[in-house]
Motif scaffolding. Structure first.
Motif, short mmCIF file in Angstrom:
data_model
loop_
_atom_site.label_atom_id
_atom_site.label_comp_id
_atom_site.label_asym_id
_atom_site.label_seq_id
_atom_site.Cartn_x
_atom_site.Cartn_y
_atom_site.Cartn_z
N ILE A 126 0.85 -1.19 0.00
CA ILE A 126 0.00 0.00 0.00
C ILE A 126 0.88 1.24 0.00
O ILE A 126 1.84 1.32 0.77
CB ILE A 126 -0.93 0.03 1.23
N VAL A 127 0.55 2.20 -0.86
CA VAL A 127 1.32 3.43 -1.00
C VAL A 127 0.37 4.61 -0.84
O VAL A 127 -0.65 4.71 -1.54
CB VAL A 127 2.02 3.50 -2.37
N GLY A 128 0.67 5.53 0.09
CA GLY A 128 -0.15 6.71 0.31
C GLY A 128 0.61 7.98 0.02
O GLY A 128 1.83 8.03 0.15
N LEU A 130 -4.37 6.43 -2.28
CA LEU A 130 -3.94 5.13 -1.77
C LEU A 130 -3.88 4.17 -2.96
O LEU A 130 -4.90 3.93 -3.62
CB LEU A 130 -4.92 4.58 -0.74
N ARG A 131 -2.69 3.63 -3.23
CA ARG A 131 -2.52 2.65 -4.32
C ARG A 131 -2.17 1.30 -3.72
O ARG A 131 -1.39 1.22 -2.78
CB ARG A 131 -1.44 3.12 -5.29
N PHE A 132 -2.72 0.26 -4.34
CA PHE A 132 -2.52 -1.11 -3.85
C PHE A 132 -1.85 -1.93 -4.95
O PHE A 132 -2.30 -1.93 -6.10
CB PHE A 132 -3.87 -1.74 -3.47
N PHE A 133 -0.77 -2.64 -4.57
CA PHE A 133 -0.02 -3.46 -5.50
C PHE A 133 0.13 -4.87 -4.93
O PHE A 133 0.18 -5.05 -3.71
CB PHE A 133 1.38 -2.88 -5.75
N ASN A 134 0.22 -5.87 -5.82
CA ASN A 134 0.57 -7.19 -5.32
C ASN A 134 2.09 -7.31 -5.22
O ASN A 134 2.82 -6.35 -5.49
CB ASN A 134 -0.03 -8.29 -6.20
N GLN A 135 2.58 -8.48 -4.83
CA GLN A 135 4.01 -8.62 -4.58
C GLN A 135 4.86 -8.57 -5.84
O GLN A 135 6.09 -8.52 -5.76
CB GLN A 135 4.29 -9.93 -3.82
N PHE A 136 4.19 -8.58 -6.99
CA PHE A 136 4.92 -8.50 -8.25
C PHE A 136 4.90 -7.09 -8.83
O PHE A 136 5.39 -6.86 -9.94
CB PHE A 136 4.31 -9.48 -9.26
N GLY A 137 4.30 -6.14 -8.08
CA GLY A 137 4.26 -4.76 -8.55
C GLY A 137 3.08 -4.43 -9.42
O GLY A 137 3.03 -3.33 -10.00
N ILE A 158 -6.89 1.73 -6.68
CA ILE A 158 -6.50 3.07 -6.23
C ILE A 158 -7.72 3.74 -5.61
O ILE A 158 -8.83 3.63 -6.14
CB ILE A 158 -5.93 3.92 -7.40
N ILE A 159 -7.52 4.35 -4.45
CA ILE A 159 -8.59 5.02 -3.70
C ILE A 159 -8.15 6.43 -3.38
O ILE A 159 -6.99 6.67 -3.04
CB ILE A 159 -8.91 4.26 -2.40
N LYS A 160 -9.06 7.39 -3.46
CA LYS A 160 -8.77 8.78 -3.09
C LYS A 160 -9.32 9.06 -1.70
O LYS A 160 -10.49 8.83 -1.41
CB LYS A 160 -9.42 9.74 -4.10
N THR A 161 -8.44 9.52 -0.80
CA THR A 161 -8.82 9.84 0.57
C THR A 161 -8.30 11.23 0.92
O THR A 161 -7.91 12.00 0.04
CB THR A 161 -8.22 8.81 1.55
N ASN A 162 -8.27 11.54 2.20
CA ASN A 162 -7.61 12.75 2.68
C ASN A 162 -6.10 12.52 2.70
O ASN A 162 -5.64 11.39 2.59
CB ASN A 162 -8.12 13.11 4.08
N PRO A 163 -5.30 13.58 2.82
CA PRO A 163 -3.85 13.42 2.86
C PRO A 163 -3.42 12.35 3.86
O PRO A 163 -3.86 12.34 5.00
CB PRO A 163 -3.36 14.81 3.27
N VAL A 164 -2.55 11.45 3.40
CA VAL A 164 -2.15 10.29 4.20
C VAL A 164 -0.96 10.64 5.08
O VAL A 164 0.06 11.13 4.60
CB VAL A 164 -1.80 9.10 3.29
N VAL A 165 -1.08 10.38 6.37
CA VAL A 165 0.01 10.59 7.32
C VAL A 165 0.85 9.32 7.45
O VAL A 165 2.06 9.36 7.34
CB VAL A 165 -0.53 11.02 8.70
N THR A 166 0.18 8.20 7.68
CA THR A 166 0.91 6.93 7.78
C THR A 166 -0.05 5.78 7.58
O THR A 166 -1.27 5.94 7.64
CB THR A 166 1.63 6.81 9.14
#
Length: 855
Positions: free
Chosen positions: A550-552, A558-565, A570-578
């Motif tokens: 998961i990458v924010g 928020l982007r989601f990848f499997n272990q192969f990249g 992809i989801i749009k939220t508020n600014p990601v802190v952690t």
């Protein structure tokens, strides 16, 4: 200056609001007529709309007007169609105020029935009521921070977060207003009930940093939202009828005089009296533009005061004003753009990490955190007449394309400027200097292990990253050359992922060179918008090979990848802190809503990215400027996948209870780390110790002990230790049997509830028998501790002949075995009446058990 009376009504109270988008003056008259007036052509016929009579307040959102009445109605009017949409809500007692919130999707209203009512316009006008301590006088809304300030009859102001479906009380300002009770029930009569004329409204500044209110002694007071401290005062000579802040100018209205202040400096820009019809009274004050003022009155008239202030007055403001002027904002934006462009230069990013997790200096914030399409129109005006009226606009017209206003913008922004988010990984630390040759910092740390980077100052020498493990029998320590200057990391049992935040680079590496899928490593670059950067990354820790990355970002992607990249979603939220990820593919995301206001969400990846909790307020707070502690000291899941957070501000471990039930999650404090480590200050040798949390395992906090006033783990790393959790209800570390047993009682009850939630969830998912047996065994242990602690508390109360307390304790016992033990204690101490009551409890318990068995 010129003054003119606009006589559009022959009678009634005229409450006014100037609508910048429509360029029309809206006059809502208590006799049941609303008029839209073109002030540039007063000879033209105004548009008239039939509305309810006995109006007490109005609010505007784009093309929607809402009003409340003494008859208890909340009515919605469509300004485009020029007609009433109908009644939204009705209560038996008068309604006193209302506001649009949440981009106009909901309305808050209230009045004399001691309730705050939420009308959900997006859900068939569904109504929810919240009990409040006293009659409601006024409501103000901060669209930047999604906060509402509620003025109460007892003189207090309650601050609510309105971001979620359920409102959360954040703070109360006690006794800051003049107490007031509305006596008008059938028709407002300001001559008979003069106190109703004087305002009790509040108003937020456009950036949401400050709350303005009319306090005692004829003062306008300004409170800073960060810590609710009073920071400035504006004084007038008599009671305040209304006030209105706009364009850095604060207009204050009394019965006979109005004043205009420079909000930054406190300087009086203009002061004058005014003439109305005989016996007419002023009701509310509105800014027509930067220089002209409008006043609504009784007996129907509107007073227009043109050019009372010169447009260039603000140019003389001091450099160190509370709010930035237009020129300063422009310079700041240029500086921020330059700073962000320089993020590619690792030396600047390194310096940011050396300072702290978040920059506290307001001069360093980055407005690019907010999406460019989230611009809002120029500052809204809280046109409140007399303590029960406070209308303002909350954004763009519903059903209309967003367009930027051509009206000059106020010098303070409509959206709060959040503190700049520095890329952060759980367990990361600032850089430490290792002589003149290199700097070093931990990139991430958890129960499994840790990774650190060495930055070589000699540009001819490559940087390196080392990955190490607490259990060396599972994986061996390894290191590799870093060609990207990675600043983010996350690791599980099988691999580590790293990121260079400003370039959008993601790097995957297996711990064992080649993982079970035959994959060693890969690198991927994600698309970033202008001024966007990665703020946090995480990888789940599933026993299978189906782990998700998961990458924010600071823009809330928020982007989601499997272990192969491969990008999965992809989801749009508020600014990601952690971000933190669990072993069962749920993720815990902390977002920044505005300056010093944060929310969390829990997403189940395996259930098609279902939100289990969404945008719920999390009790985190930035600490005092200059401190080196993090906003978040620790974030992780326990072994049963319950989210846990350790706040940097109070060093308390919180665990989320009932989070699998939407809307019912609650944060439970289960350990004050500092007090536990320092033995409540009783051990002189430990007074400078602190703890660095790694994870929660079997009711024990796995952590590092830091000595010598160290705030972050150094090199070499101390060995982890486990600290038993302790509900923070004890007042010290001294020997006290009753205190110890009370803590055990609350702990067993709390942790039992959390574990029971897990068991129910596991049963629904048909878990392996081993997991169910483990949970059942722990629950039985909690039950035993629960009964044992209650019996000891019962015995102590009997020992001191406190029989009422003893009986209150024994009523908490839910097993016959423990009740039987309590009965024997009371009989042995010859408390026969108490023994009789316990016998009755046993009989009732057996009846209940038999009823349950028959069911």
């Amino acid at each position: 200056m010129s003054s003119k009376i606009i006589p559009l009504f022959s009678d009634g109270n005229s409450y006014i609001y100037f609508h910048n988008q429509l360029d029309r003056l809206i006059i809502v008259n208590s006799e049941g007529i609303t008029k839209l007036v073109n002030l540039n052509d007063l000879d033209s016929q105004p548009i008239s709309i039939d509305t309810k009579s006995n109006v007490t307040s109005l609010a505007i959102n784009g093309n929607k007007l809402a009003i409340t009445t003494l008859d208890g109605y909340a009515e919605l009017i469509d300004l485009d169609k020029k007609e009433s949409v109908g009644e939204l809500y009705r209560t038996a007692l008068p309604l006193r105020d209302l506001k649009f919130i949440n981009q106009g999707n909901r309305i808050l209203c209230g009045g004399d029935d001691n309730q705050l009512t939420i009308v959900d316009l997006a859900n068939n006008n569904n109504v929810t009521n919240l009990e409040i301590p006293d009659q409601l006088l006024n409501i103000s809304y901060d669209q930047a921070g999604e906060l509402s300030a509620i003025s109460l009859s007892n003189g207090s102001v309650e601050i609510y977060s309105v971001f979620n479906e359920k409102l959360n009380l954040l703070h109360t300002l006690n006794n800051v207003l003049n107490p007031k009770i509305f006596a008008s029930m059938d028709k407002i009569d300001y001559e008979e009930n003069e106190e109703e004329l004087f305002t009790s409204k509040t108003q937020w500044t456009n950036d949401g940093k400050y709350l303005i209110l009319p306090s005692v002694n004829n003062e306008i007071q300004v409170y800073e939202r960060e810590n609710w401290e009073k920071i400035k005062t504006f004084k007038v000579d008599s009671k305040i009828v209304d006030f209105n802040l706009n364009y850095k100018k604060l207009a204050v209205l009394t019965k006979n005089v109005y004043k205009a202040f420079n909000f930054d400096t406190g300087k009086i820009l203009h002061e004058d009296d005014f003439d109305l019809k005989e016996e007419a009274l002023p009701l509310n004050i509105e800014w027509e533009n930067k220089s002209s003022i409008l006043i609504g009155t009784t007996y129907g008239d509107v007073l227009r005061l043109r050019n009372v202030i010169k447009d260039d007055t603000e140019r003389s403001s001091a450099v160190n004003n509370l709010f930035l002027d237009d020129a300063e904002e422009s310079d700041l934006e240029e500086n921020d753009n330059e700073k962000h462009d320089d993020v590619n230069d690792r030396e600047e990013v390194d310096q940011l990490h050396k300072k702290r997790l978040f920059i506290d200096d307001e001069d360093d914030f980055d407005n690019s955190i907010l999406d460019e399409d989230d611009d809002t129109p120029n500052g809204y005006s809280n046109g409140h007449s007399n303590g029960h009226f406070n209308g303002h606009t909350n954004g763009y017209s519903i059903g209309h394309k967003r367009q930027k206003s051509t009206t000059p913008q106020p010098s303070f922004t409509t959206t709060s400027a959040p503190t700049k988010i520095i890329p952060y990984s759980p367990g990361s630390t600032p850089f430490v200097t290792l002589g003149e040759s290199s700097d070093r910092r931990y990139l991430t740390m958890n129960n499994i292990g840790y990774a650190w980077i060495v930055i070589n100052k000699d540009k001819t020498t490559n940087n390196s990253i080392t990955v190490s493990f607490f259990d060396r029998s599972i994986n061996n320590e390894y290191h590799f050359t870093d060609l990207q200057n990675f600043d983010l990391a996350s690791m599980n049992h099988k691999c580590i992922i790293l990121s260079e935040s400003s370039k959008g680079i993601i790097f995957y590496k297996s711990h064992n060179n080649i993982n079970d899928n035959g994959l060693e490593s890969w690198e991927k670059k994600i698309p970033l918008l202008e001024k966007e950067y990665i703020t946090s990354i995480a990888i789940t820790n599933s026993k299978s090979n189906n782990n998700t990355i998961i990458v924010g970002t600071n823009f809330g992607y928020l982007r989601f990848f499997n272990q192969f990249g491969l990008c999965l979603n992809i989801i749009k939220t508020n600014p990601v802190v952690t971000i933190a990820a669990s072993s069962n593919n749920t993720i815990f995301v902390i977002n920044q809503l505005t300056n010093n206001v944060y929310s969390y969400s829990i997403i189940d990846i395996m259930q098609d990215y279902k939100y289990i909790q969404q945008n719920s307020v999390i009790p985190l707070k930035e600490i005092t400027k200059g401190s080196t502690l993090n906003l978040i000291k620790g974030i992780f899941f326990n072994e049963f996948n319950d989210p846990c957070v350790v706040s940097g501000s109070d060093d308390t471990l919180l665990i989320l209870q009932s989070w699998r039930e939407t809307g019912n999650a609650k944060w439970i404090p289960i350990l004050n780390c500092f007090k536990k480590i320092t033995e409540y200050g009783t051990n002189e040798n430990k007074k400078n110790w602190s703890c660095w949390p790694l994870g929660l395992i079997n009711d024990n906090l796995n952590c590092l002990i830091l000595k010598n006033n160290n705030k972050f783990p150094g090199f070499p790393l101390p060995l982890p230790i486990e600290i038993e959790i302790e509900i923070p209800i004890k007042i010290g570390n001294e020997e006290n049997d009753e205190q110890e047993e009370e803590e055990l009682f609350v702990r067993s009850l709390t942790m039992g509830k959390i574990l029971n939630d897990t068991l129910i969830n596991f049963e629904e998912e048909e878990p392996q028998d081993q997991e169910s047996d483990e949970i059942m065994s722990k629950l039985q242990n909690y039950s035993m501790i629960f009964d044992k602690s209650l019996l000891k508390l019962f015995g102590e109360s009997c020992k001191h002949s406190n029989l009422n307390k003893a009986f209150s304790i024994v009523k908490l016992i839910k097993t016959d075995k423990a009740l039987s033990a309590a009965l024997k204690i009371s009989e042995r101490m010859e408390f026969l009446n108490l023994a009789s009551k316990i016998g009755q409890l046993r009989e009732q318990l057996l009846i209940d058990l038999n009823d349950n068995d028959s069911d």
